[in-house]
Design a protein around this motif. Structure first.
Motif, PDB file in Angstrom:
ATOM      1  N   ARG A  94     -18.966  68.359  20.204  1.00  0.00           N
ATOM      2  CA  ARG A  94     -19.322  69.077  20.990  1.00  0.00           C
ATOM      3  C   ARG A  94     -19.837  70.558  20.396  1.00  0.00           C
ATOM      4  NH1 ARG A  94     -15.217  70.033  24.147  1.00  0.00           N
ATOM      5  NH2 ARG A  94     -14.930  72.143  23.377  1.00  0.00           N
ATOM      6  N   TYR A  95     -21.299  70.760  20.519  1.00  0.00           N
ATOM      7  CA  TYR A  95     -21.819  71.885  19.758  1.00  0.00           C
ATOM      8  C   TYR A  95     -23.084  72.433  20.842  1.00  0.00           C
ATOM      9  CZ  TYR A  95     -25.502  68.413  18.546  1.00  0.00           C
ATOM     10  OH  TYR A  95     -26.316  67.571  18.275  1.00  0.00           O
ATOM     11  N   GLU A  96     -23.323  73.824  20.287  1.00  0.00           N
ATOM     12  CA  GLU A  96     -24.675  74.333  20.973  1.00  0.00           C
ATOM     13  C   GLU A  96     -25.757  74.353  19.814  1.00  0.00           C
ATOM     14  OE1 GLU A  96     -25.329  78.637  22.395  1.00  0.00           O
ATOM     15  OE2 GLU A  96     -23.755  77.731  23.190  1.00  0.00           O
ATOM     16  N   TRP A  97     -26.786  73.818  20.421  1.00  0.00           N
ATOM     17  CA  TRP A  97     -28.017  73.803  19.482  1.00  0.00           C
ATOM     18  C   TRP A  97     -29.182  74.561  20.404  1.00  0.00           C
ATOM     19  CZ3 TRP A  97     -28.856  73.167  14.579  1.00  0.00           C
ATOM     20  CH2 TRP A  97     -30.227  73.129  13.991  1.00  0.00           C
ATOM     21  N   GLU A  98     -29.846  75.586  19.873  1.00  0.00           N
ATOM     22  CA  GLU A  98     -31.075  76.225  20.699  1.00  0.00           C
ATOM     23  C   GLU A  98     -30.746  76.444  22.139  1.00  0.00           C
ATOM     24  OE1 GLU A  98     -34.193  73.842  19.450  1.00  0.00           O
ATOM     25  OE2 GLU A  98     -34.444  74.349  17.510  1.00  0.00           O
ATOM     26  N   ALA A  99     -29.500  77.004  22.187  1.00  0.00           N
ATOM     27  CA  ALA A  99     -29.057  77.368  23.623  1.00  0.00           C
ATOM     28  C   ALA A  99     -28.434  76.249  24.555  1.00  0.00           C
ATOM     29  CB  ALA A  99     -29.652  78.407  24.258  1.00  0.00           C
ATOM     30  N   GLN A 100     -28.636  75.027  24.126  1.00  0.00           N
ATOM     31  CA  GLN A 100     -28.122  73.994  24.697  1.00  0.00           C
ATOM     32  C   GLN A 100     -26.929  73.360  24.321  1.00  0.00           C
ATOM     33  OE1 GLN A 100     -30.987  70.736  24.456  1.00  0.00           O
ATOM     34  NE2 GLN A 100     -30.099  69.414  25.667  1.00  0.00           N
ATOM     35  N   SER A 101     -25.899  73.208  25.202  1.00  0.00           N
ATOM     36  CA  SER A 101     -24.744  72.606  25.044  1.00  0.00           C
ATOM     37  C   SER A 101     -25.003  71.085  25.013  1.00  0.00           C
ATOM     38  CB  SER A 101     -23.735  72.844  26.132  1.00  0.00           C
ATOM     39  OG  SER A 101     -22.536  72.432  25.730  1.00  0.00           O
ATOM     40  N   ILE A 102     -24.297  70.538  23.827  1.00  0.00           N
ATOM     41  CA  ILE A 102     -24.615  68.917  23.741  1.00  0.00           C
ATOM     42  C   ILE A 102     -23.131  68.417  23.291  1.00  0.00           C
ATOM     43  CG2 ILE A 102     -25.672  67.162  22.130  1.00  0.00           C
ATOM     44  CD1 ILE A 102     -27.633  69.671  21.320  1.00  0.00           C
ATOM     45  N   ASP A 103     -22.841  67.248  24.063  1.00  0.00           N
ATOM     46  CA  ASP A 103     -21.845  66.529  23.956  1.00  0.00           C
ATOM     47  C   ASP A 103     -22.236  65.126  23.354  1.00  0.00           C
ATOM     48  OD1 ASP A 103     -19.218  68.010  24.683  1.00  0.00           O
ATOM     49  OD2 ASP A 103     -20.233  68.005  26.503  1.00  0.00           O
ATOM     50  N   GLU A 104     -22.006  64.605  22.147  1.00  0.00           N
ATOM     51  CA  GLU A 104     -22.300  63.100  21.819  1.00  0.00           C
ATOM     52  C   GLU A 104     -21.420  62.787  20.990  1.00  0.00           C
ATOM     53  OE1 GLU A 104     -26.158  64.203  19.930  1.00  0.00           O
ATOM     54  OE2 GLU A 104     -25.125  65.201  18.161  1.00  0.00           O
ATOM     55  N   GLY A 105     -21.572  61.565  20.608  1.00  0.00           N
ATOM     56  CA  GLY A 105     -20.641  60.630  19.653  1.00  0.00           C
ATOM     57  C   GLY A 105     -21.417  59.475  19.218  1.00  0.00           C
ATOM     58  N   GLY A 106     -20.845  58.785  18.354  1.00  0.00           N
ATOM     59  CA  GLY A 106     -21.554  57.746  17.813  1.00  0.00           C
ATOM     60  C   GLY A 106     -20.509  57.314  16.447  1.00  0.00           C
ATOM     61  N   HIS A 107     -21.372  56.661  15.532  1.00  0.00           N
ATOM     62  CA  HIS A 107     -20.614  55.996  14.396  1.00  0.00           C
ATOM     63  C   HIS A 107     -21.431  56.797  13.126  1.00  0.00           C
ATOM     64  CE1 HIS A 107     -19.128  52.953  17.186  1.00  0.00           C
ATOM     65  NE2 HIS A 107     -18.204  52.968  16.555  1.00  0.00           N
ATOM     66  N   GLU A 108     -20.917  56.822  12.150  1.00  0.00           N
ATOM     67  CA  GLU A 108     -21.164  57.334  10.853  1.00  0.00           C
ATOM     68  C   GLU A 108     -20.943  56.208   9.767  1.00  0.00           C
ATOM     69  OE1 GLU A 108     -21.608  61.417   8.276  1.00  0.00           O
ATOM     70  OE2 GLU A 108     -19.818  61.076   9.057  1.00  0.00           O
ATOM     71  N   VAL A 109     -22.078  55.665   9.198  1.00  0.00           N
ATOM     72  CA  VAL A 109     -21.733  54.571   8.011  1.00  0.00           C
ATOM     73  C   VAL A 109     -22.343  54.962   6.668  1.00  0.00           C
ATOM     74  CG1 VAL A 109     -22.349  52.515   7.496  1.00  0.00           C
ATOM     75  CG2 VAL A 109     -22.314  52.764   9.814  1.00  0.00           C
ATOM     76  N   PHE A 110     -21.531  55.033   5.707  1.00  0.00           N
ATOM     77  CA  PHE A 110     -21.964  55.436   4.353  1.00  0.00           C
ATOM     78  C   PHE A 110     -21.867  54.061   3.468  1.00  0.00           C
ATOM     79  CE2 PHE A 110     -20.959  59.847   5.426  1.00  0.00           C
ATOM     80  CZ  PHE A 110     -21.799  60.531   4.631  1.00  0.00           C
ATOM     81  N   VAL A 111     -22.841  53.967   2.592  1.00  0.00           N
ATOM     82  CA  VAL A 111     -22.736  53.014   1.332  1.00  0.00           C
ATOM     83  C   VAL A 111     -22.466  53.710   0.187  1.00  0.00           C
ATOM     84  CG1 VAL A 111     -23.929  51.246   0.224  1.00  0.00           C
ATOM     85  CG2 VAL A 111     -24.247  51.515   2.655  1.00  0.00           C
ATOM     86  N   PHE A 112     -21.467  53.307  -0.675  1.00  0.00           N
ATOM     87  CA  PHE A 112     -20.940  53.910  -1.658  1.00  0.00           C
ATOM     88  C   PHE A 112     -21.299  52.849  -2.909  1.00  0.00           C
ATOM     89  CE2 PHE A 112     -18.657  56.491   1.305  1.00  0.00           C
ATOM     90  CZ  PHE A 112     -18.631  57.625   0.704  1.00  0.00           C
ATOM     91  N   GLU A 113     -21.703  53.547  -3.981  1.00  0.00           N
ATOM     92  CA  GLU A 113     -21.765  52.619  -5.266  1.00  0.00           C
ATOM     93  C   GLU A 113     -20.790  53.411  -6.440  1.00  0.00           C
ATOM     94  OE1 GLU A 113     -25.289  51.468  -8.631  1.00  0.00           O
ATOM     95  OE2 GLU A 113     -25.681  52.801  -7.218  1.00  0.00           O
ATOM     96  N   ARG A 114     -20.374  52.616  -7.266  1.00  0.00           N
ATOM     97  CA  ARG A 114     -19.425  52.923  -8.208  1.00  0.00           C
ATOM     98  C   ARG A 114     -20.496  53.214  -9.344  1.00  0.00           C
ATOM     99  NH1 ARG A 114     -14.009  50.620  -8.932  1.00  0.00           N
ATOM    100  NH2 ARG A 114     -15.111  48.636  -8.389  1.00  0.00           N
ATOM    101  N   VAL A 115     -20.591  54.450  -9.911  1.00  0.00           N
ATOM    102  CA  VAL A 115     -21.305  54.729 -11.184  1.00  0.00           C
ATOM    103  C   VAL A 115     -20.431  55.824 -11.899  1.00  0.00           C
ATOM    104  CG1 VAL A 115     -23.417  56.511 -11.599  1.00  0.00           C
ATOM    105  CG2 VAL A 115     -23.225  55.134  -9.417  1.00  0.00           C
ATOM    106  N   GLU A 116     -20.353  55.008 -13.177  1.00  0.00           N
ATOM    107  CA  GLU A 116     -19.593  55.635 -14.347  1.00  0.00           C
ATOM    108  C   GLU A 116     -18.011  56.032 -13.851  1.00  0.00           C
ATOM    109  OE1 GLU A 116     -21.796  58.670 -15.968  1.00  0.00           O
ATOM    110  OE2 GLU A 116     -23.332  57.384 -16.496  1.00  0.00           O
ATOM    111  N   GLY A 117     -17.418  55.120 -12.827  1.00  0.00           N
ATOM    112  CA  GLY A 117     -16.151  55.230 -12.316  1.00  0.00           C
ATOM    113  C   GLY A 117     -16.203  56.142 -11.142  1.00  0.00           C
ATOM    114  N   ALA A 118     -17.126  56.821 -10.661  1.00  0.00           N
ATOM    115  CA  ALA A 118     -16.979  57.655  -9.487  1.00  0.00           C
ATOM    116  C   ALA A 118     -17.827  56.732  -8.438  1.00  0.00           C
ATOM    117  CB  ALA A 118     -17.832  58.945  -9.597  1.00  0.00           C
ATOM    118  N   TRP A 119     -17.317  57.011  -7.015  1.00  0.00           N
ATOM    119  CA  TRP A 119     -17.851  56.546  -5.951  1.00  0.00           C
ATOM    120  C   TRP A 119     -18.865  57.420  -5.380  1.00  0.00           C
ATOM    121  CZ3 TRP A 119     -17.571  51.523  -4.774  1.00  0.00           C
ATOM    122  CH2 TRP A 119     -16.678  50.759  -5.304  1.00  0.00           C
TER     123      TRP A 119
END
Length: 133
Positions: A94-119
């Protein structure tokens, strides 16, 4: 002596570090967890950002312009296949953006690659669903 972190835990830690960086208004702190050529797809697959600097700037711009009232997220689920990993979670905000109150949700997806031992995150997609979706 601390036990070595397994791959799924290491990916989960990188995921949390990226999330905490933008939540704490410290987007630059996510730098070490983003691949230089990371791609961030905007909700609805309408557009994308390419490159670490563009992605960091996007997170910083959101936090500079939004007043965040509430944010919740589930613990990320992680699947590791060799040097690639996918991590995702459900979020609500829940946040305000440009004087508008917004309620939203969803999914966040990341793809990671191992590079020199770090993800490193190489891809991020955010879905936005109607309230209650």
């Amino acid at each position: 002596m601390l036990a070595a972190m397994n791959d799924a835990d290491a990916v989960r830690a990188a995921f949390h570090a990226i999330n905490n960086a933008w939540l704490q208004r410290r987007a630059q702190d996510m730098r070490e967890h983003l691949h230089p050529d990371v791609v961030m797809v905007q909700p609805g697959f309408e557009s994308l950002l390419r490159g670490r600097e563009a992605c960091i700037a996007s997170y910083a711009e959101f936090r500079a312009g939004a007043t965040l009232y509430a944010y919740t997220a589930t613990e990320p689920k992680v699947e590791v296949i060799g040097n690639t990993a996918v991590a995702w979670h459900r979020w609500t905000m829940r946040y305000e953006w440009e004087a508008q109150s917004i309620d939203e949700g969803g999914h966040e997806v990341f793809v990671f690659e191992r590079v020199e031992g770090a993800w490193l995150a190489v891809w991020r997609t955010l879905t936005v669903e109607p309230p209650g979706g």
